[in-house]
Structure formats: C-alpha cells, structure tokens
Design a protein around this motif. Structure first.
Motif, PDB file in Angstrom:
ATOM      1  N   ASN A 500     -14.051  11.861  -0.844  1.00  0.00           N
ATOM      2  CA  ASN A 500     -15.305  12.615  -0.948  1.00  0.00           C
ATOM      3  C   ASN A 500     -15.028  14.091  -1.204  1.00  0.00           C
ATOM      4  O   ASN A 500     -15.720  14.742  -2.000  1.00  0.00           O
ATOM      5  N   HIS A 503     -13.452  14.286  -4.961  1.00  0.00           N
ATOM      6  CA  HIS A 503     -14.234  13.842  -6.122  1.00  0.00           C
ATOM      7  C   HIS A 503     -15.743  13.927  -5.917  1.00  0.00           C
ATOM      8  O   HIS A 503     -16.493  13.672  -6.870  1.00  0.00           O
ATOM      9  N   GLY A 504     -16.192  14.241  -4.700  1.00  0.00           N
ATOM     10  CA  GLY A 504     -17.638  14.197  -4.463  1.00  0.00           C
ATOM     11  C   GLY A 504     -18.123  12.767  -4.602  1.00  0.00           C
ATOM     12  O   GLY A 504     -17.585  11.845  -3.990  1.00  0.00           O
ATOM     13  N   GLY A 505     -19.108  12.566  -5.458  1.00  0.00           N
ATOM     14  CA  GLY A 505     -19.599  11.211  -5.703  1.00  0.00           C
ATOM     15  C   GLY A 505     -19.087  10.625  -6.995  1.00  0.00           C
ATOM     16  O   GLY A 505     -19.564   9.569  -7.436  1.00  0.00           O
ATOM     17  N   ARG A 506     -18.094  11.270  -7.607  1.00  0.00           N
ATOM     18  CA  ARG A 506     -17.625  10.851  -8.931  1.00  0.00           C
ATOM     19  C   ARG A 506     -16.380   9.974  -8.831  1.00  0.00           C
ATOM     20  O   ARG A 506     -15.333  10.278  -9.401  1.00  0.00           O
ATOM     21  N   TYR A 507     -16.477   8.896  -8.111  1.00  0.00           N
ATOM     22  CA  TYR A 507     -15.395   7.916  -8.074  1.00  0.00           C
ATOM     23  C   TYR A 507     -15.978   6.559  -7.701  1.00  0.00           C
ATOM     24  O   TYR A 507     -17.061   6.462  -7.116  1.00  0.00           O
ATOM     25  N   THR A 508     -15.280   5.515  -8.061  1.00  0.00           N
ATOM     26  CA  THR A 508     -15.687   4.146  -7.750  1.00  0.00           C
ATOM     27  C   THR A 508     -14.512   3.438  -7.097  1.00  0.00           C
ATOM     28  O   THR A 508     -13.417   3.391  -7.670  1.00  0.00           O
ATOM     29  N   GLU A 522     -19.131   8.520  -0.542  1.00  0.00           N
ATOM     30  CA  GLU A 522     -20.067   9.282  -1.365  1.00  0.00           C
ATOM     31  C   GLU A 522     -20.081   8.762  -2.799  1.00  0.00           C
ATOM     32  O   GLU A 522     -21.054   8.972  -3.529  1.00  0.00           O
ATOM     33  N   GLY A 523     -19.010   8.111  -3.203  1.00  0.00           N
ATOM     34  CA  GLY A 523     -18.966   7.540  -4.537  1.00  0.00           C
ATOM     35  C   GLY A 523     -19.582   6.149  -4.562  1.00  0.00           C
ATOM     36  O   GLY A 523     -20.393   5.788  -3.704  1.00  0.00           O
ATOM     37  N   ARG A 524     -19.185   5.380  -5.538  1.00  0.00           N
ATOM     38  CA  ARG A 524     -19.682   4.003  -5.666  1.00  0.00           C
ATOM     39  C   ARG A 524     -18.718   3.082  -4.935  1.00  0.00           C
ATOM     40  O   ARG A 524     -17.514   3.096  -5.201  1.00  0.00           O
ATOM     41  N   ASP A 556     -11.946   2.934 -10.156  1.00  0.00           N
ATOM     42  CA  ASP A 556     -10.747   3.738 -10.360  1.00  0.00           C
ATOM     43  C   ASP A 556      -9.910   3.861  -9.088  1.00  0.00           C
ATOM     44  O   ASP A 556      -8.889   4.563  -9.077  1.00  0.00           O
TER      45      ASP A 556
END
Length: 594
Positions: A500, A503-508, A522-524, A556
């Motif tokens: 978190n 990457h914040g919410g920019r990861y899965t 926070e991501g997927r 990822d």
C-alpha cells in the motif's frame, strides 16, 4: 490513556449523532400514527424505524452517486434537527438519573470492547470491503472481486456512511448500538405484554450470551438483522393488540429492512404476512395484509431490484437455474450450497426430531455460545405462548424459523434473528411459572433474577474479551498503533502495508488462502474458494502455466498462505525467472510477478 479517552469521546459522539438522527426521523414518522405502550418502546421503535429510513435515504443517494461525506452530514443534520424539536421529551427521560448512571457503568466495558477494530473473518473478507467500496465510489456497484459481488447490503451501506464521517471504528459501535436496541425492545415487549419482569429477564438473556457480546463488537450484519426482525415482531404484537393497519405497515417496513440486510429476513416477510392475514379482523384482512406488503416492498424491494439489475438475479447466487449465472459458475453455487448445508449437524428427519433435545442439552454446534439453559427452558415459553391466541402466532413464527434454520444452514449466527423472540418466550414462560412456585414479590424476584443473569453474563464473557481486561490492552487510536495491532495478529498484514505504501491502489495481488485480508489491501485483491478467480481455476502444473493464469487476471503479485492449506508452487526455470520473492514470514510467502 488520555488519547484513548479522546478517541472514544469523538467516536461515541459520532455514533450518538447517528442515533439522534435516526430517532428524530423515526419519531417524526411515528408521531400521531403509532400508539406506543411505554416510553422505552417509543424510543427504541422510533430509533430502529429511523435507521431504516436513513438506510433508504442513503440507498437513494448511492443510486445517484451522491453518497458523499457532505451529503451524509447534511442528512444527519436534518435528522438531528427533527430530534431537537423533541428535546423536552428526551430530557424527561433522564429524570431517573440513578438508573442511567448504573446503565453507563454496565455499558462501559462493552463500549471499550467495541473500540477495537473487528477482525472476524467475514467482516474483513467482504462486509468492510463492501462498505469501503461504497464510501469511496459514492455508489453501490457490483464488487466481483469480493466473495459476494451483490447481496442485500443495508448494513454495509450504513457502515459506509459511518466510514465517510468517522472511519471503520463506527462499524463495531453500530453493532453494539443495535444489540442494545434489541435489549430495549425486549424490555418494551415485556411491558406491552404486561410483564416488565419478563422483559428485563429476556434482555438479560440476550446480553448475557457470549456470542451476542462478540457480535456487539463485530462488523457482521447479524445485529442489524436482529434489531429489524425484533422490531417487526414487536410491531406485529402491537397490531394484534389492536394497533390496526399503521402497526402492520410498520411491521412490514421493518421486516423489509431485515430482508434488505440479509436473505434470512425474507422468512420474516413471508411469515408475518401470513400472520397478518390470519390475525387481522375478518373484514380488514385484505387491507391489513396490503399495508404490511406495501411496507415490506418499499423498505426491502429496492435491494432486490438492485440485485436484479447488477446480476440478473434478485436472489443471487441462488436460483441460478431460473435467472442464470453471473459472477459465478454453477459449480460455485453448488459448492457454496453444499458448504451451507453441511454446517452444524445432519439435515435428516431423525435429526429434526432430535433437534429439541440437542438444543436443550447444548449438543447442537454453537448453542453453548448462548446463555446456558436457554433452550432447556424454552418449552415453558412455548406452552405459555400457545395458551393464548394473541401470542400463538409468535410461537409459530419462532419455531418456524428454527426449522427454517435447521433446513438451510445451522451456523449459530444464522439463528440470531430469532434469538430475541426465544429469549422473550423463555422469560415470559419462566415468569409465569415463578409466579406460581416462588412466593416472592414481583420487584424482589425481578431484582434477584436479573442480577443473577447479569452476573452470569459477566462470568461468561469470552476469553478474548476477558484477556483484554487482564492485559490492560488499549484500542489503537492512530495509524502507528493500528499497524502494530494488526501486525501482531495478522501474519500477512506487513506485506499489504508495504505494498500500500509503495503502490497505493495501483497493484493487483493474487493470494492463495488469504481471502480474509481483502480489507487491508488498497489494491485489487484476488483469490477465493468461489468465483471466476477461485483457487481451483489456477493452473499450478508449471511456472509458465501459473504465469499465464496470473497474467489473464492482471495480477502483478502473488501471495501464498500455507497456514491451513499448503499450496504446491511449481519449481522450474520459468518460475525462478518470473517470480521474485519479496516477503517471507512463517507460512506466508509473497512474490513480484515479472
């Protein structure tokens, strides 16, 4: 300690604002329409009706993507303004200050427990993630990455409104408030039946159950379901007592809000509709049933329309052979149905005949988490209820729900909506019996047995809660203390916190057997026993096969939690080249997918 006191004061004030707004809305709705039997009934019923009204207002706001903090604050302000008009009535209720001080002393430990973040699996797996998604989007979208993309989600919608103003701490405080409202309704119900002693005892039986105390600090939806169903039953009792169509409309709306909270609420819609038909005066049966049905449709119907629009199925995932499948495949529905049916004991006719004995002796799984002896004394209440036509309906509805619970899923929390009625019937039957066998004054008997029930409840406080008192644990009040609290209890939390931050919410991330951590991601977050990203659909035969499976999902990162279900990852050159280990702690391993 001072910081904790300030933290508690702020959040108690916020939950107080929600309660005041609900009471103001409910009181305005019921003024000159419903004849209450006591002040307790007026306060409790108005507040519960008000929460139903607030949920409907929030539903409309979310439908037009306006579930935003300023709008929620404006709605609550309007509700509080309505409550302010009735301030004299509120102040009159505090004349008996001694009783209020005693109540505050009793409630203080419960409030203390509810300031801790809830960590029960279902709460962090889909209840809180759904509420967070609603709060962030200002709407109520389908959430295919959660175990249940759509559902009746009234409680989650109320939690989303709370998150917008006070964070997730308001979720367990709301659960506590609902459990206390159930207790108040039981006291009022006893008063309406002419036996305040039974009302006090039934409230003690309810709050003296260890499982109820756990619900009172959770993010589960059972407290909301219980408060709406209990209020619906009290409204039906008022209608039977001569309250007319207005009380039937209220009962219908309350049952509808219960059905908007959980599918089990549909039972009470159907059962109380039949009761309305059977108990209304001969010439007013159609009118009474219509009032009930319209109330239920207005309150609960929107949630099933939402289900239909988002999934094509008003009762998703059930009845897929009729409405089709979306988000899941038939095998997923079959799997979850099998899981639900195999909770508890067998569902055979022989087991049904043995059910009263198993409940009374505590042999039914989970029953011991309620007050000991509750079901052993329940037959006394059944006899008491069947002796009067005005109470017979309650016995039939309650026993019908127990059979319904037995035939569907025997998890103890699914029985909770009927537990308040069971407590009331038990207390009323025992009160009548004690009147004949114990030559005590009513006040003395009430004081002695109520005190005994409270002491018993304190003695049965779950070990986890008792341990907090012994260790003098303090609830986390800021980001650093929350991180320490979660890290000490959730092995994979440090990884999610790190991702978190990076990457914040920019990861899965695809996680094997870590589905209960969805709220902390926070991501997927992908991976569950059911759905299109289920564990069974992942190809682990080779590194290249696993890589393709993850790439198709857009993942990822990969996490494996071997605490309970080991996952055999491939060990070949492709895996070594494309999976970089970034975290290892005990049974937890995590990789960056390249």
């Amino acid at each position: 300690m001072i910081r904790v006191a300030g933290f508690a004061a702020v959040h108690l004030a916020l939950i107080g604002v929600f309660a005041a707004a609900a009471w103001g809305a409910g009181r305005t709705l019921t003024a000159r329409r419903l004849a209450f039997a006591s002040r307790v009934e007026s306060a409790a019923m108005s507040t519960v009706l008000g929460f139903g009204v607030l949920s409907t207002v929030f539903f409309v706001l979310a439908a037009v993507r306006l579930l935003k903090a300023p709008v929620v604050a404006a709605v609550l302000a309007a509700g509080c303004a309505l409550a302010w008009r009735e301030r004299r009535r509120v102040l009159d209720g505090f004349r008996r200050i001694g009783a209020k001080i005693l109540a505050a002393i009793v409630l203080l430990p419960l409030v203390y427990f509810s300031l801790f973040p809830p960590l029960d699996p279902d709460t962090t797996m889909y209840h809180l993630p759904a509420a967070r998604a609603f709060a962030r989007s200002g709407a109520m979208p389908a959430l295919p990455d959660l175990r249940y993309p759509v559902f009746p989600q009234l409680a989650e919608l109320l939690d989303a409104a709370g998150m917008l103003l006070g964070g997730d701490v308001l979720t367990p405080l709301t659960s506590l408030l609902f459990c206390l409202l159930v207790a108040a309704l039981l006291v009022a119900w006893g008063r309406r039946l002419g036996d305040l002693r039974a009302g006090a005892w039934s409230a003690a039986l309810w709050l003296g159950s260890p499982f109820v105390l756990l619900l009172a600090r959770s993010g589960l939806v059972e407290p909301a379901t219980a408060v709406f169903t209990t209020a619906a039953l009290v409204a039906m009792q008022a209608s039977v007592d001569g309250g007319g169509a207005a009380w039937l409309a209220a009962a219908g709306a309350l049952a509808g809000w219960a059905a908007g909270t959980k599918y089990t609420g549909l039972y009470f819609v159907a059962a109380l509709l039949l009761a309305a038909l059977a108990l209304s005066p001969h010439g007013a049966r159609v009118r009474g049933a219509a009032a009930f049905a319209l109330g239920a449709l207005a309150a609960g119907g929107p949630w099933y329309v939402r289900n239909l629009l988002l999934s094509g199925n008003p009762v998703w995932p059930f009845l897929g052979t009729i409405f089709g499948y979306r988000f899941w495949e038939p095998i997923d529905v079959a799997s979850v149905t099998w899981t639900l049916r195999h909770e508890g004991g067998p569902q055979t006719f022989r087991a049904l005949l043995a059910l009263p004995w198993n409940l009374a002796t505590g042999r039914q799984p989970g029953v011991r988490s309620l007050v000991p002896g509750l079901f052993a004394l329940f037959p006394i209440g059944v006899v008491w209820g069947l002796a009067s036509r005005s109470r017979r309906w309650l016995v039939l509805v309650t026993i019908g729900f127990i059979v319904f619970w037995f035939a569907t899923t025997q998890q103890i929390r699914f029985l909770i909506p009927a537990v308040p009625a069971i407590c009331l019937l038990t207390a009323c039957g025992f009160s009548v019996l004690s009147e004949r066998l114990l030559p005590l004054r009513r006040s003395a008997a009430t004081a002695a047995l109520t005190a005994t029930a409270v002491v018993l409840g304190v003695a049965l406080v779950p070990r986890e809660l008792a341990g907090k008192i012994v260790r003098r644990d303090l609830p986390p009040v800021d980001e650093a203390s929350r991180a320490t609290y979660f890290s000490s209890r959730l092995p994979s939390y440090p990884l999610y916190r790190r991702l978190n931050a990076e990457h914040g919410g920019r990861y899965t991330i695809y996680a094997f057997h870590d589905e209960t951590m969805k709220y902390f991601c926070e991501g997927r977050h992908l991976g569950d026993w059911f759905g299109l990203a289920s564990y069974g659909r992942m190809n682990l035969s080779s590194g290249s096969a696993l890589l393709r499976s993850l790439q198709q999902l857009g993942a990822d990162h990969l996490l494996v939690n071997d605490s309970y279900f080991p996952t055999r990852l491939p060990q070949d050159d492709v895996f070594a080249a494309h999976f970089e280990e970034i975290f290892r702690s005990g049974a937890i391993r995590a990789f960056r997918v390249r």
